[in-house]
Write an enzyme that holds these catalytic residues in place. Structure first.
Site, PDB file in Angstrom:
ATOM      1  N   PRO A  48       0.797  -1.232   0.000  1.00  0.00           N
ATOM      2  CA  PRO A  48       0.000   0.000   0.000  1.00  0.00           C
ATOM      3  C   PRO A  48       0.828   1.279   0.000  1.00  0.00           C
ATOM      4  CG  PRO A  48      -0.155  -1.135   2.107  1.00  0.00           C
ATOM      5  CD  PRO A  48       0.512  -2.082   1.158  1.00  0.00           C
ATOM      6  N   ASN A  49       0.330   2.212  -0.785  1.00  0.00           N
ATOM      7  CA  ASN A  49       0.825   3.596  -0.890  1.00  0.00           C
ATOM      8  C   ASN A  49       2.133   3.728  -1.664  1.00  0.00           C
ATOM      9  OD1 ASN A  49      -1.341   4.833   0.596  1.00  0.00           O
ATOM     10  ND2 ASN A  49      -0.475   3.869   2.411  1.00  0.00           N
ATOM     11  N   ARG A  78       4.697  12.547  -2.710  1.00  0.00           N
ATOM     12  CA  ARG A  78       4.871  13.174  -1.392  1.00  0.00           C
ATOM     13  C   ARG A  78       5.959  12.432  -0.634  1.00  0.00           C
ATOM     14  NH1 ARG A  78      -0.068  13.225   2.014  1.00  0.00           N
ATOM     15  NH2 ARG A  78       1.429  14.171   3.408  1.00  0.00           N
ATOM     16  N   TYR A  81      11.330   8.888   0.914  1.00  0.00           N
ATOM     17  CA  TYR A  81      11.291   7.838  -0.105  1.00  0.00           C
ATOM     18  C   TYR A  81      11.927   8.235  -1.439  1.00  0.00           C
ATOM     19  CZ  TYR A  81       7.964   5.947   3.248  1.00  0.00           C
ATOM     20  OH  TYR A  81       7.385   5.491   4.391  1.00  0.00           O
ATOM     21  N   ASN A  92       8.030  -5.554  -0.779  1.00  0.00           N
ATOM     22  CA  ASN A  92       7.888  -4.415   0.120  1.00  0.00           C
ATOM     23  C   ASN A  92       6.402  -4.319   0.429  1.00  0.00           C
ATOM     24  OD1 ASN A  92       7.769  -2.071   1.538  1.00  0.00           O
ATOM     25  ND2 ASN A  92       8.963  -0.839   0.093  1.00  0.00           N
ATOM     26  N   ALA A  94       3.183  -0.730   4.987  1.00  0.00           N
ATOM     27  CA  ALA A  94       2.765  -0.767   6.389  1.00  0.00           C
ATOM     28  C   ALA A  94       2.218  -2.132   6.806  1.00  0.00           C
ATOM     29  CB  ALA A  94       1.735   0.333   6.643  1.00  0.00           C
ATOM     30  N   GLU A 113      12.339  -9.559   2.120  1.00  0.00           N
ATOM     31  CA  GLU A 113      11.623  -8.349   2.543  1.00  0.00           C
ATOM     32  C   GLU A 113      12.508  -7.134   2.290  1.00  0.00           C
ATOM     33  OE1 GLU A 113      10.060  -8.425   6.593  1.00  0.00           O
ATOM     34  OE2 GLU A 113      10.464  -6.278   6.799  1.00  0.00           O
ATOM     35  N   HIS A 130      12.735  -2.660   2.234  1.00  0.00           N
ATOM     36  CA  HIS A 130      12.159  -1.340   2.533  1.00  0.00           C
ATOM     37  C   HIS A 130      13.064  -0.262   1.956  1.00  0.00           C
ATOM     38  CE1 HIS A 130       9.217  -3.127   5.114  1.00  0.00           C
ATOM     39  NE2 HIS A 130      10.186  -3.869   5.627  1.00  0.00           N
ATOM     40  N   ARG A 160      13.257   5.037  12.303  1.00  0.00           N
ATOM     41  CA  ARG A 160      11.969   5.723  12.280  1.00  0.00           C
ATOM     42  C   ARG A 160      11.136   5.371  13.516  1.00  0.00           C
ATOM     43  NH1 ARG A 160       9.379   5.123   6.546  1.00  0.00           N
ATOM     44  NH2 ARG A 160       8.175   6.885   7.351  1.00  0.00           N
TER      45      ARG A 160
HETATM   46  O1  CA2 Z   1      10.467   2.184   3.733  1.00  0.00           O
HETATM   47  C1  CA2 Z   1       9.634   1.457   3.170  1.00  0.00           C
HETATM   48  O2  CA2 Z   1       9.805   0.958   2.058  1.00  0.00           O
HETATM   49  C2  CA2 Z   1       8.278   1.214   3.845  1.00  0.00           C
HETATM   50  O3  CA2 Z   1       7.899  -0.136   3.572  1.00  0.00           O
HETATM   51  C3  CA2 Z   1       7.308   2.184   3.221  1.00  0.00           C
HETATM   52  C4  CA2 Z   1       5.918   2.142   3.870  1.00  0.00           C
HETATM   53  C5  CA2 Z   1       6.033   2.262   5.376  1.00  0.00           C
HETATM   54  O4  CA2 Z   1       4.758   2.102   5.967  1.00  0.00           O
HETATM   55  C6  CA2 Z   1       6.981   1.232   5.961  1.00  0.00           C
HETATM   56  O5  CA2 Z   1       7.065   1.422   7.354  1.00  0.00           O
HETATM   57  C7  CA2 Z   1       8.352   1.374   5.347  1.00  0.00           C
HETATM   58  C8  CA2 Z   1       5.030   3.287   3.391  1.00  0.00           C
HETATM   59  C9  CA2 Z   1       5.042   3.578   1.941  1.00  0.00           C
HETATM   60  C10 CA2 Z   1       4.287   4.857   1.731  1.00  0.00           C
HETATM   61  O6  CA2 Z   1       4.873   5.517   0.677  1.00  0.00           O
HETATM   62  C11 CA2 Z   1       4.462   6.783   0.426  1.00  0.00           C
HETATM   63  C12 CA2 Z   1       5.114   7.420  -0.590  1.00  0.00           C
HETATM   64  C13 CA2 Z   1       4.791   8.709  -0.918  1.00  0.00           C
HETATM   65  C14 CA2 Z   1       3.786   9.375  -0.227  1.00  0.00           C
HETATM   66  C15 CA2 Z   1       3.128   8.729   0.809  1.00  0.00           C
HETATM   67  C16 CA2 Z   1       3.461   7.427   1.128  1.00  0.00           C
END
Ligand code: CA2
Length: 135
Positions: free
Chosen positions: A6-7, A14, A19, A69, A72, A93, A95, A102
């Site tokens: 997700p996301n 953003r 990221y 990946n 969340a 896995e 990230h 974090r």
């Molecule tokens: O660091 C990573 O790859 C994560 O898997 C990314 C997840 C986060 O919940 C994990 O704790 C770590 C979230 C990805 C959300 O990505 C976004 C990108 C742009 C704007 C909003 C969210």
């Protein structure tokens, strides 16, 4: 196969400080270009837990490796952990961010125990390292 949860479809839009500023599709095209014929890379993204589980079931008895990946869901999903345990294909896995730098809730992964390894904190290069681990 690379699976994003997700996301991760929002990369570049953003949270660039965490990221980076590249969208995944363009990174994926670069990654595919690095490898010779004979290494087939595929990509799947879903914001839905069940769809990720369905994909793991679909490919998890025939593919050579999965770079996952789960976003969340990494920190919440016993169901995805069980799906990883239930398939034959090894899962790494990954990230983008260093989750250990974090919030505390990102420090625990339900999935890691069932994966062959975990890579985090190398930006989008985490995916390349995941692919390399299989090669
Ligand atoms: O660091 C990573 O790859 C994560 O898997 C990314 C997840 C986060 O919940 C994990 O704790 C770590 C979230 C990805 C959300 O990505 C976004 C990108 C742009 C704007 C909003 C969210």
């Amino acid at each position: 196969m690379i699976i994003n949860g997700p996301n991760l479809n929002l990369l570049r839009i953003r949270e660039k400080n965490i990221y980076g500023s590249q969208d995944f599709q363009s990174y994926f095209e670069e990654l595919k270009a690095l490898y010779e014929q004979g290494v087939e890379l595929l990509y799947f993204q879903s914001n839905h837990e069940g769809a990720i589980i369905d994909k793991l079931h679909e490919i998890g008895f025939s593919y050579d490796g999965i770079v996952l990946n789960a976003g969340a869901y990494t920190h919440t999903s016993i169901a995805i952990a069980d799906a990883i345990a239930g398939i034959n294909t090894p899962v790494v896995e990954v990230h983008i961010s260093n989750v250990h730098q974090r919030e505390a809730f990102r420090h625990h992964s339900y999935l890691a125990k069932n994966c062959v390894g975990v890579i985090c904190g190398f930006g989008l290069n985490s995916y390349k390292l995941g692919v390399e681990s299989f090669l």
